[in-house]
Scaffold this motif. Sequence first.
Motif, PDB file in Angstrom:
ATOM      1  N   GLN A  11       0.844  -1.193   0.000  1.00  0.00           N
ATOM      2  CA  GLN A  11       0.000   0.000   0.000  1.00  0.00           C
ATOM      3  C   GLN A  11       0.883   1.248   0.000  1.00  0.00           C
ATOM      4  OE1 GLN A  11      -2.936  -0.888  -0.952  1.00  0.00           O
ATOM      5  NE2 GLN A  11      -4.142  -0.141   0.744  1.00  0.00           N
ATOM      6  N   LEU A  12       0.447   2.258  -0.689  1.00  0.00           N
ATOM      7  CA  LEU A  12       1.181   3.517  -0.711  1.00  0.00           C
ATOM      8  C   LEU A  12       0.920   4.274   0.578  1.00  0.00           C
ATOM      9  CD1 LEU A  12       0.392   4.498  -4.397  1.00  0.00           C
ATOM     10  CD2 LEU A  12       2.528   3.591  -3.503  1.00  0.00           C
ATOM     11  N   THR A  13       1.966   4.889   1.129  1.00  0.00           N
ATOM     12  CA  THR A  13       1.818   5.605   2.393  1.00  0.00           C
ATOM     13  C   THR A  13       2.159   7.092   2.267  1.00  0.00           C
ATOM     14  OG1 THR A  13       4.078   5.010   3.015  1.00  0.00           O
ATOM     15  CG2 THR A  13       2.304   3.550   3.770  1.00  0.00           C
ATOM     16  N   GLU A  14       2.668   7.502   1.157  1.00  0.00           N
ATOM     17  CA  GLU A  14       3.031   8.905   0.939  1.00  0.00           C
ATOM     18  C   GLU A  14       1.969   9.580   0.080  1.00  0.00           C
ATOM     19  OE1 GLU A  14       5.870  10.053   2.383  1.00  0.00           O
ATOM     20  OE2 GLU A  14       6.210   8.040   3.175  1.00  0.00           O
ATOM     21  N   ASP A  15       2.154  10.910  -0.221  1.00  0.00           N
ATOM     22  CA  ASP A  15       1.179  11.583  -1.088  1.00  0.00           C
ATOM     23  C   ASP A  15       1.630  11.669  -2.537  1.00  0.00           C
ATOM     24  OD1 ASP A  15       2.516  12.916   0.967  1.00  0.00           O
ATOM     25  OD2 ASP A  15       1.268  14.656   0.911  1.00  0.00           O
ATOM     26  N   GLU A  16       2.838  11.152  -2.824  1.00  0.00           N
ATOM     27  CA  GLU A  16       3.278  11.128  -4.217  1.00  0.00           C
ATOM     28  C   GLU A  16       4.301  10.019  -4.432  1.00  0.00           C
ATOM     29  OE1 GLU A  16       4.818  15.105  -4.735  1.00  0.00           O
ATOM     30  OE2 GLU A  16       6.818  14.487  -4.137  1.00  0.00           O
ATOM     31  N   VAL A  17       4.453   9.642  -5.694  1.00  0.00           N
ATOM     32  CA  VAL A  17       5.461   8.658  -6.085  1.00  0.00           C
ATOM     33  C   VAL A  17       6.267   9.245  -7.235  1.00  0.00           C
ATOM     34  CG1 VAL A  17       4.170   6.603  -5.403  1.00  0.00           C
ATOM     35  CG2 VAL A  17       3.872   7.524  -7.698  1.00  0.00           C
ATOM     36  N   GLN A  18       7.404   8.612  -7.516  1.00  0.00           N
ATOM     37  CA  GLN A  18       8.192   9.012  -8.682  1.00  0.00           C
ATOM     38  C   GLN A  18       8.041   7.917  -9.729  1.00  0.00           C
ATOM     39  OE1 GLN A  18      12.112  10.460  -8.134  1.00  0.00           O
ATOM     40  NE2 GLN A  18      11.564  11.692  -6.349  1.00  0.00           N
ATOM     41  N   VAL A  19       7.871   8.343 -10.972  1.00  0.00           N
ATOM     42  CA  VAL A  19       7.606   7.410 -12.066  1.00  0.00           C
ATOM     43  C   VAL A  19       8.595   7.659 -13.192  1.00  0.00           C
ATOM     44  CG1 VAL A  19       5.874   6.659 -13.746  1.00  0.00           C
ATOM     45  CG2 VAL A  19       5.151   7.454 -11.481  1.00  0.00           C
ATOM     46  N   SER A  20       9.053   6.564 -13.795  1.00  0.00           N
ATOM     47  CA  SER A  20       9.906   6.666 -14.983  1.00  0.00           C
ATOM     48  C   SER A  20       9.483   5.595 -15.974  1.00  0.00           C
ATOM     49  CB  SER A  20      11.383   6.494 -14.613  1.00  0.00           C
ATOM     50  OG  SER A  20      11.615   5.173 -14.180  1.00  0.00           O
ATOM     51  N   VAL A  21       9.969   5.725 -17.202  1.00  0.00           N
ATOM     52  CA  VAL A  21       9.626   4.781 -18.264  1.00  0.00           C
ATOM     53  C   VAL A  21      10.907   4.379 -18.973  1.00  0.00           C
ATOM     54  CG1 VAL A  21       8.385   4.468 -20.442  1.00  0.00           C
ATOM     55  CG2 VAL A  21       7.375   5.844 -18.625  1.00  0.00           C
ATOM     56  N   THR A  22      10.976   3.112 -19.362  1.00  0.00           N
ATOM     57  CA  THR A  22      12.103   2.635 -20.158  1.00  0.00           C
ATOM     58  C   THR A  22      11.549   1.904 -21.370  1.00  0.00           C
ATOM     59  OG1 THR A  22      13.414   2.323 -18.146  1.00  0.00           O
ATOM     60  CG2 THR A  22      14.219   1.251 -20.149  1.00  0.00           C
ATOM     61  N   SER A  26      16.431   1.668 -25.077  1.00  0.00           N
ATOM     62  CA  SER A  26      16.560   3.072 -24.657  1.00  0.00           C
ATOM     63  C   SER A  26      16.914   3.120 -23.177  1.00  0.00           C
ATOM     64  CB  SER A  26      15.240   3.821 -24.852  1.00  0.00           C
ATOM     65  OG  SER A  26      14.870   3.852 -26.208  1.00  0.00           O
ATOM     66  N   LEU A  27      17.453   4.250 -22.785  1.00  0.00           N
ATOM     67  CA  LEU A  27      17.736   4.470 -21.369  1.00  0.00           C
ATOM     68  C   LEU A  27      16.462   4.884 -20.641  1.00  0.00           C
ATOM     69  CD1 LEU A  27      21.082   6.473 -21.719  1.00  0.00           C
ATOM     70  CD2 LEU A  27      20.813   4.072 -21.073  1.00  0.00           C
ATOM     71  N   GLU A  28      16.484   4.741 -19.331  1.00  0.00           N
ATOM     72  CA  GLU A  28      15.341   5.132 -18.499  1.00  0.00           C
ATOM     73  C   GLU A  28      15.121   6.638 -18.587  1.00  0.00           C
ATOM     74  OE1 GLU A  28      13.848   4.717 -13.839  1.00  0.00           O
ATOM     75  OE2 GLU A  28      15.925   4.309 -14.340  1.00  0.00           O
ATOM     76  N   SER A  29      13.869   7.039 -18.629  1.00  0.00           N
ATOM     77  CA  SER A  29      13.523   8.465 -18.676  1.00  0.00           C
ATOM     78  C   SER A  29      13.839   9.128 -17.335  1.00  0.00           C
ATOM     79  CB  SER A  29      12.023   8.641 -18.958  1.00  0.00           C
ATOM     80  OG  SER A  29      11.266   8.232 -17.827  1.00  0.00           O
ATOM     81  N   ASP A  30      13.821  10.456 -17.332  1.00  0.00           N
ATOM     82  CA  ASP A  30      13.909  11.175 -16.058  1.00  0.00           C
ATOM     83  C   ASP A  30      12.692  10.800 -15.224  1.00  0.00           C
ATOM     84  OD1 ASP A  30      16.250  12.457 -16.809  1.00  0.00           O
ATOM     85  OD2 ASP A  30      15.197  14.227 -17.581  1.00  0.00           O
ATOM     86  N   LYS A  31      12.856  10.878 -13.917  1.00  0.00           N
ATOM     87  CA  LYS A  31      11.733  10.577 -13.032  1.00  0.00           C
ATOM     88  C   LYS A  31      10.857  11.806 -12.898  1.00  0.00           C
ATOM     89  CE  LYS A  31      14.114   6.979 -10.586  1.00  0.00           C
ATOM     90  NZ  LYS A  31      15.115   6.701  -9.601  1.00  0.00           N
ATOM     91  N   THR A  32       9.569  11.553 -12.823  1.00  0.00           N
ATOM     92  CA  THR A  32       8.613  12.638 -12.620  1.00  0.00           C
ATOM     93  C   THR A  32       7.728  12.280 -11.432  1.00  0.00           C
ATOM     94  OG1 THR A  32       6.922  14.008 -13.666  1.00  0.00           O
ATOM     95  CG2 THR A  32       6.904  11.690 -14.226  1.00  0.00           C
ATOM     96  N   LYS A  33       7.293  13.292 -10.717  1.00  0.00           N
ATOM     97  CA  LYS A  33       6.446  13.055  -9.552  1.00  0.00           C
ATOM     98  C   LYS A  33       4.988  12.910  -9.993  1.00  0.00           C
ATOM     99  CE  LYS A  33       9.387  15.488  -6.300  1.00  0.00           C
ATOM    100  NZ  LYS A  33       9.508  16.587  -5.338  1.00  0.00           N
ATOM    101  N   ALA A  34       4.294  11.981  -9.355  1.00  0.00           N
ATOM    102  CA  ALA A  34       2.864  11.779  -9.612  1.00  0.00           C
ATOM    103  C   ALA A  34       2.150  11.783  -8.264  1.00  0.00           C
ATOM    104  CB  ALA A  34       2.636  10.454 -10.336  1.00  0.00           C
ATOM    105  N   ALA A  35       1.106  12.601  -8.191  1.00  0.00           N
ATOM    106  CA  ALA A  35       0.335  12.689  -6.949  1.00  0.00           C
ATOM    107  C   ALA A  35      -0.498  11.428  -6.756  1.00  0.00           C
ATOM    108  CB  ALA A  35      -0.572  13.911  -6.975  1.00  0.00           C
ATOM    109  N   ILE A  36      -0.643  11.022  -5.517  1.00  0.00           N
ATOM    110  CA  ILE A  36      -1.459   9.856  -5.181  1.00  0.00           C
ATOM    111  C   ILE A  36      -2.806  10.370  -4.686  1.00  0.00           C
ATOM    112  CG2 ILE A  36      -1.697   7.859  -3.661  1.00  0.00           C
ATOM    113  CD1 ILE A  36       1.395   7.824  -3.527  1.00  0.00           C
TER     114      ILE A  36
END
Length: 137
Positions: A11-22, A26-36
């Motif tokens: 379960q998520l316990t914070e108010d946001e997570v960091q997300v990236s895509v690969t 290709s190399l992994e993208s920069d991480k971006t914050k996503a609100a929960i």
Amino acid sequence: AGEVTVSLKAQLTEDEVQVSVTNVNSLESDKTKAAIAAEKVTTAPVSSTITVANNVGIADTVTLTGLAVKDIVKVYKADGLTLLGTAVATKEGELVISLKLQFVESTIKVSLTNTNSNESGLVEVIVEDEAVTQLPE
């Protein structure tokens, strides 16, 4: 481009997570914050939709109306902690819960949980006295 759903192991316990895509090769993208988004909480049942039957000689019952399929109803003692009964609506409309223990208090508390939501707050409901036969005159 498209949509991806990620199932999490905890379960998520914070108010946001960091997300990236690969992507492939290709190399992994920069991480971006996503609100929960906050977890949904079921609206408590309205007391007028709850009927309590304090029966003599048969199981006491609690009936709720206006339910959706898979709604969960819980009935607690007046302390709001001791669970007297629980049931899941298998069809829309009305659900009757037969309790194993007879009512001994003048009130009970009832909660509702909708699909994919947390349990509602507790609603206090009055338990009427058992009916008493009047002596003939």
